[in-house]
Structure formats: structure tokens, C-alpha cells
Design an enzyme around this catalytic site. Structure first.
Site, PDB file in Angstrom:
ATOM      1  N   LYS A  49      28.305 -25.075  14.325  1.00 36.66           N
ATOM      2  CA  LYS A  49      27.366 -24.398  14.972  1.00 36.66           C
ATOM      3  C   LYS A  49      26.398 -23.709  13.946  1.00 36.66           C
ATOM      4  O   LYS A  49      26.977 -23.368  12.896  1.00 36.66           O
ATOM      5  CB  LYS A  49      27.333 -23.571  16.113  1.00 36.66           C
ATOM      6  CG  LYS A  49      28.376 -22.305  15.563  1.00 36.66           C
ATOM      7  CD  LYS A  49      27.359 -21.047  15.144  1.00 36.66           C
ATOM      8  CE  LYS A  49      28.460 -19.735  14.559  1.00 36.66           C
ATOM      9  NZ  LYS A  49      27.938 -18.866  13.663  1.00 36.66           N
ATOM     10  N   ALA A  73      32.467 -20.134   6.580  1.00 40.35           N
ATOM     11  CA  ALA A  73      31.159 -20.297   6.335  1.00 40.35           C
ATOM     12  C   ALA A  73      30.160 -19.788   7.101  1.00 40.35           C
ATOM     13  O   ALA A  73      28.998 -19.880   6.831  1.00 40.35           O
ATOM     14  CB  ALA A  73      31.067 -22.006   5.915  1.00 40.35           C
ATOM     15  N   SER A 117      36.663 -21.768  15.516  1.00 40.00           N
ATOM     16  CA  SER A 117      36.146 -21.586  16.946  1.00 40.00           C
ATOM     17  C   SER A 117      35.972 -23.086  17.668  1.00 40.00           C
ATOM     18  O   SER A 117      36.451 -23.261  18.721  1.00 40.00           O
ATOM     19  CB  SER A 117      34.852 -20.653  17.268  1.00 40.00           C
ATOM     20  OG  SER A 117      35.236 -19.562  16.642  1.00 40.00           O
ATOM     21  N   ASP A 166      33.571 -16.962  19.814  1.00 44.62           N
ATOM     22  CA  ASP A 166      32.740 -18.034  19.800  1.00 44.62           C
ATOM     23  C   ASP A 166      32.968 -19.136  20.410  1.00 44.62           C
ATOM     24  O   ASP A 166      32.596 -20.260  20.702  1.00 44.62           O
ATOM     25  CB  ASP A 166      32.276 -18.464  18.408  1.00 44.62           C
ATOM     26  CG  ASP A 166      31.117 -17.500  17.493  1.00 44.62           C
ATOM     27  OD1 ASP A 166      30.515 -16.982  18.281  1.00 44.62           O
ATOM     28  OD2 ASP A 166      31.167 -17.439  16.250  1.00 44.62           O
TER      29      ASP A 166
HETATM   30  P1  ATP Z   1      32.381 -17.687  12.466  1.00 47.49           P
HETATM   31  O1  ATP Z   1      31.093 -18.562  12.213  1.00 47.49           O
HETATM   32  O2  ATP Z   1      33.030 -18.050  13.912  1.00 47.49           O
HETATM   33  O3  ATP Z   1      32.453 -16.493  11.772  1.00 47.49           O
HETATM   34  P2  ATP Z   1      33.653 -19.137  10.266  1.00 47.49           P
HETATM   35  O4  ATP Z   1      32.945 -20.372  10.024  1.00 47.49           O
HETATM   36  O5  ATP Z   1      32.930 -18.209   9.354  1.00 47.49           O
HETATM   37  O6  ATP Z   1      33.576 -18.808  11.557  1.00 47.49           O
HETATM   38  P3  ATP Z   1      36.315 -20.302  10.114  1.00 47.49           P
HETATM   39  O7  ATP Z   1      35.854 -21.490   9.233  1.00 47.49           O
HETATM   40  O8  ATP Z   1      36.166 -20.491  11.591  1.00 47.49           O
HETATM   41  O9  ATP Z   1      35.075 -19.057   9.646  1.00 47.49           O
HETATM   42  O10 ATP Z   1      37.478 -19.740   9.485  1.00 47.49           O
HETATM   43  C1  ATP Z   1      37.742 -18.364   9.280  1.00 47.49           C
HETATM   44  C2  ATP Z   1      39.350 -18.112   8.938  1.00 47.49           C
HETATM   45  O11 ATP Z   1      39.897 -18.583  10.385  1.00 47.49           O
HETATM   46  C3  ATP Z   1      39.848 -19.128   7.793  1.00 47.49           C
HETATM   47  O12 ATP Z   1      39.981 -18.126   6.916  1.00 47.49           O
HETATM   48  C4  ATP Z   1      41.096 -19.489   8.504  1.00 47.49           C
HETATM   49  O13 ATP Z   1      42.023 -18.801   7.620  1.00 47.49           O
HETATM   50  C5  ATP Z   1      41.184 -19.260   9.784  1.00 47.49           C
HETATM   51  N1  ATP Z   1      41.561 -20.372  10.630  1.00 47.49           N
HETATM   52  C6  ATP Z   1      42.398 -20.506  11.705  1.00 47.49           C
HETATM   53  N2  ATP Z   1      42.230 -21.602  12.161  1.00 47.49           N
HETATM   54  C7  ATP Z   1      41.419 -22.491  11.408  1.00 47.49           C
HETATM   55  C8  ATP Z   1      40.665 -23.724  11.661  1.00 47.49           C
HETATM   56  N3  ATP Z   1      41.328 -24.558  12.711  1.00 47.49           N
HETATM   57  N4  ATP Z   1      39.749 -24.076  10.866  1.00 47.49           N
HETATM   58  C9  ATP Z   1      39.304 -23.194  10.049  1.00 47.49           C
HETATM   59  N5  ATP Z   1      39.751 -22.041   9.811  1.00 47.49           N
HETATM   60  C10 ATP Z   1      40.913 -21.585  10.533  1.00 47.49           C
END
Ligand code: ATP
Length: 314
Positions: free
Chosen positions: A11, A116, A122, A155
Site C-alpha cells: 500500500k 519501507a 502487514s 494495518d
Molecule cells: P508499515 O508501512 O506498516 O510501517 P513497513 O513497510 O515500514 O510497514 P515492513 O516491511 O512491514 O515495514 O517491515 C517491518 C519489520 O517487520 C521488518 O524489519 C521485519 O523485521 C518485520 N517483519 C516481520 N514479518 C515480516 C514480513 N513478512 N515481511 C516484512 N517484514 C516483516
């Protein structure tokens, strides 16, 4: 049915406002969420119960007694294939609740940049909840899946719903919106780590504060979406978290400026960053911007995709 593959889509936030910090430490948010056609692939297969564990291909094995076996490919070593992985936790949550006797093999191929601001974890959790519900014929409807999903992350309910939505509360109170008119979406993630905790703890919201932030007009943006007006919607894009991340990590602002220079209708950071996205109405300009960002020094990962709506992508 004993096996299934699923696309777990990322998203972006077209708008992100933070209203206040709550006594429980969470923040009340108002966000306009949009699914994009960049996805992790998840393959699930029902197995006989028994031997199970978790491993990252090429990265050794983490043994486990559960009947869920998780493999992770990609993710640049940032995603472990252990019981903390959200894909694993989602399967475990439903399989425990419904006392499922069989086992489950999950292969997660990460393509969404990690940590990212694109909800990679999520969306994996959401996809596994949906898939496990189908594979084991649990009969849960969307609302029931969301109630379970929020235990894994704020999320996750949105990722179960997908499409265009207004998310309020901590992100779990959802209102579906009409699809946004199609646009080309350029994503560029600079090679930096931005902790979500750092961003929220440095956010200054006080009204009388000299540094107080300018809040995006989420209601007006929702109205523009209801009217099907891409340009007005894009004009109203805003993310209060940029007031923290851009001063701390100027490269985020530089990527945004570069995208605007390349002809983006508008560009902004997604979530708590550091990924920046630009919306383009012209495919040529989008492609040129992709080439420009790909060869430059600002971004380590660059992707060109589009909004995902069930009507446009199969
Ligand atoms: P958001 O936008 O919800 O803040 P994000 O994109 O910033 O999420 P994610 O890619 O979901 O962050 O990853 C955050 C942390 O979650 C990672 O550093 C990782 O250690 C942990 N994690 C656990 N399961 C997963 C997964 N299936 N994919 C990615 N990261 C995961």
C-alpha cells in the site's frame, strides 16, 4: 483444495495525518490508503501434521515444533523465517484458534521493499489469514478476519480489505472509498533505515508550538476521490510525518523534488518512510523518471507500478 498461491500487495498512503497521541502510546491517525500492484508472492500447501520449522533459503534453518513451515526468499536478509514473521504469526493465530491438526508449508517470496512504509509485513499477514481461511474452510467473513488481523498489526485489517480506503483510529477503522482514477506510480526507496519509533517520537503536533505541523486536508482529499478527480486528489496529498523525516534525512526530499522535476503530478513519502512515491498521468514521463531515478545515487530500489483495483488487474 490443499494448496494456494496469493499476491500480497503493498500500500501507499495518499494522505497521512496524525491527530493526537493517545494515552496508550498509539497515535490517532487519518489516512487515505491505496493498494498498489507491487506484491510479495505467498505459496501455501497443506501438509500432514508433524515435522515443521522455519528457514530462510540460503540462510540456515531455525527449527520449531509447530506444524507450520515457513521459507523466505528475497528480502535482502532483513526478513527472518522464524515465528516472529508476520506470515507465520498469521497462520499460527488461525490454526491455533481452530485447533487445526494438519500442517502448513508457506513459501514467502519478498518483492516489497522491507521496512519501507509500504506495509510489507502487514500485507503478508493479511494474505495468510485469507488463504488459511480458504484452505481449511474456516468460514470466516471479511469482518471476522479483520478482527483477528488487528491483533497482528494496525494495518492488517486494511490489507485484508484492499483498494482505496479511509483509515482512522490507529488505522483499523475503515471506510471503503471509490477507486481512484488510474495513475502510474513510481516508488523509490533511499538506502537508509528509518525507524517508525524515531519518526513518531519526534513528531511535534502542539497547536501553539512554533514547529507545529501543517495538517493535510484529509476530508477534502476524500471528497476529491469521491468525485473521481485525480488532480485534485494529488494536489491534496500530504504526510505530516515528512516534517520529521525530511529534515533528518534530506534524501527523502531530494527524491521527491527529482520526481516533481521529472513531471510527477505530485510526489510524497509513504507511511513513516523512507519510500517516496510519485504519481504520473503520462506513461512516457513515468518511464523516463524511472530511468532517471534508477541510474542516480539517491535511491537504492526503484519500481514502476500502478494503483491496484480489482477491475484493472487480474
Ligand atoms: P508499515 O508501512 O506498516 O510501517 P513497513 O513497510 O515500514 O510497514 P515492513 O516491511 O512491514 O515495514 O517491515 C517491518 C519489520 O517487520 C521488518 O524489519 C521485519 O523485521 C518485520 N517483519 C516481520 N514479518 C515480516 C514480513 N513478512 N515481511 C516484512 N517484514 C516483516
Amino acid at each position: 483444495m490443499d494448496q494456494l498461491t496469493w499476491k500480497a500487495r503493498a500500500k501507499i498512503n495518499l494522505g497521512l495525518d496524525v491527530l493526537r497521541k493517545r494515552p496508550d502510546g498509539y497515535h490517532d491517525l487519518r489516512m487515505v490508503m491505496q493498494t498498489i500492484d507491487l506484491y510479495d508472492e505467498i505459496a501455501l500447501r497443506v501438509t500432514e501434521s508433524g515435522a515443521a520449522g522455519a528457514d530462510t533459503i540460503g540462510n540456515g534453518t531455525a527449527g520449531d515444533d509447530a506444524a507450520i513451515r515457513l521459507r523466505v526468499q528475497g528480502g535482502g536478509g532483513l526478513v527472518t523465517a522464524d515465528s516472529q514473521n508476520l506470515a507465520y504469526r498469521a497462520a499460527e493465530l488461525l490454526m491455533k484458534e481452530f485447533a487445526i491438526r494438519q500442517g502448513l508449508d508457506i513459501t514467502l517470496t519478498k518483492k516489497i521493499p522491507v521496512a519501507a512504509g509500504l506495509a510489507g509485513g502487514s500485507t503478508d499477514a493479511a494474505a495468510v489469514l485469507i488463504a488459511v481461511n480458504q484452505l481449511f474452510d474456516l468460514g470466516l467473513d471479511e469482518r471476522e478476519l479483520m478482527e483477528r488481523g488487528v491483533k497482528l498489526g494496525a494495518d492488517v485489517p486494511y490489507c485484508i480489505m484492499g483498494g482505496t480506503a479511509l483509515a482512522e483510529g490507529i488505522g483499523e477503522q475503515l471506510t471503503r472509498l471509490p477507486s481512484v482514477p488510474q495513475a502510474h506510480v513510481l516508488l523509490a526507496k533511499p538506502p537508509i533505515q528509518v525507524s517508525t519509533k524515531f519518526v513518531y517520537s519526534n513528531l511535534r503536533l502542539g497547536d501553539s508550538d512554533a514547529q507545529s505541523v501543517r495538517h493535510p486536508d484529509i476530508d477534502a482529499q476524500v471528497q476529491a476521490i469521491r468525485e473521481g478527480d485525480l488532480y485534485r486528489m494529488a494536489e491534496l496529498m500530504g504526510n505530516v510525518l515528512e516534517t520529521v523525516t525530511i529534515p533528518a534525512f534530506p534524501v527523502i526530499g531530494e527524491i521527491r523534488d527529482r520526481m516533481m522535476h521529472c513531471g510527477a503530478v505530485n510526489a510524497m513519502m509513504s507511511g513513516s518512510g523512507p519510500t517516496v512515491f510519485g504519481l504520473f498521468d503520462d506513461p512516457e514521463k513515468a518511464r523516463e523518471a524511472y530511468t532517471e531515478l534508477s541510474k542516480g545515487e539517491l535511491a537504492g530500489e526503484v519500481y514502476l507500478t500502478e494503483f491496484y483495483t480489482p477491475e484493472t488487474v487480474t
